[in-house]
Every structure is written in C-alpha cells, then in structure tokens.
Design a protein around this motif. Structure first.
Motif, short mmCIF file in Angstrom:
data_model
loop_
_atom_site.label_atom_id
_atom_site.label_comp_id
_atom_site.label_asym_id
_atom_site.label_seq_id
_atom_site.Cartn_x
_atom_site.Cartn_y
_atom_site.Cartn_z
N VAL A 48 0.82 -1.21 0.00
CA VAL A 48 0.00 0.00 0.00
C VAL A 48 0.86 1.27 0.00
O VAL A 48 0.43 2.30 -0.51
N TYR A 60 2.48 5.20 -3.25
CA TYR A 60 1.23 4.63 -2.77
C TYR A 60 0.49 3.89 -3.87
O TYR A 60 0.52 4.27 -5.03
N THR A 61 -0.21 2.86 -3.46
CA THR A 61 -1.13 2.25 -4.40
C THR A 61 -2.32 3.18 -4.59
O THR A 61 -2.66 3.98 -3.70
N VAL A 64 -5.26 4.06 -2.00
CA VAL A 64 -5.05 4.75 -0.72
C VAL A 64 -4.49 6.16 -0.89
O VAL A 64 -4.31 6.87 0.10
N ASP A 90 -10.57 -1.35 3.37
CA ASP A 90 -9.21 -1.29 3.92
C ASP A 90 -8.98 -2.37 4.98
O ASP A 90 -7.86 -2.51 5.48
#
Length: 123
Positions: A48, A60-61, A64, A90
């Motif tokens: 993430v 970041y992915t 997120v 999440d």
C-alpha cells in the motif's frame, strides 16, 4: 536478522483514522527501503505504501492515495502509516517490511517482515 514489531491496529468506524507504527529490534532501519503491505484471506499481499531510506517521498497504491501517509522517523528508528478516512475495503492484516535500497512494490523484494496487525473497519 531484523525483527520488526508493528503496533496500532484495531477496530474503527468508516471514516475514522488509525496510525500504525513499526520498529525493528536488534538493529536500525538504516539503508533500508520500508514498506507497508496488507493482506486479506485468499489474496496476495499488496504493497500500500513504501518509502526510501533518505527521502520523505512515499509511493502509494492508487486505492489509498490521498488517505494514507507513510513516514519514517530515523531518529526514533520508527516507520509510520497514518490512515485517514478508512473504508471497509481497507480491512486487512497490515505488515511492515524492510528491503534493500530501491525495493519496489513486490513482496519478494522485502526480506524482513513484522508479524502483522489487524485493521478492521466497520460500516
């Protein structure tokens, strides 16, 4: 061998926040790329966020971005993941990981792992 210890998981309502922390025992994070991964049953571990040794810039992915912030305090030898506006999607076990400088988004690139901390988000 670097042992990583995570803390800060728990149960939160949708829209809430949590901050995860990770610290190594036995040595420092010096020189490592650090990452936060998460995993749900039946799926592969997903990166993430990750951050390099000598940078404040995190990667970041997409899911997120704008909600999670990765940071490291080298003086305290601690990695953080600030998670805001948490959503039911999440929910996962979150792991911190340390890998050689330049490690990317793939779990095989990371050699040291924490035991994981559960994050649960209620709707």
């Amino acid at each position: 061998q670097v042992q990583l210890v995570e803390s800060g998981g728990g149960l939160v309502q949708a829209g809430g926040s949590l901050r995860l922390a990770c610290a190594p025992s036995g040595r420092t994070f010096s020189g490592y790329t650090l990452g936060w991964f998460r995993q749900v049953p039946g799926k592969e571990r997903e990166c993430v966020a990750r951050i390099g040794w000598n940078t404040i810039k995190g990667y970041y992915t997409d899911s997120v971005k704008g909600r999670f912030t990765i940071s490291r305090d080298n003086a305290k030898n601690t990695l953080y993941l600030q998670m805001n506006n948490l959503q039911p999607g999440d929910k996962a076990v979150y792991y911190c990981a340390a890998g050689p400088a330049g490690s990317g988004e793939y779990s095989y690139q990371y050699h040291h792992w924490g035991q994981g901390t559960q994050v649960t988000v209620s709707s």
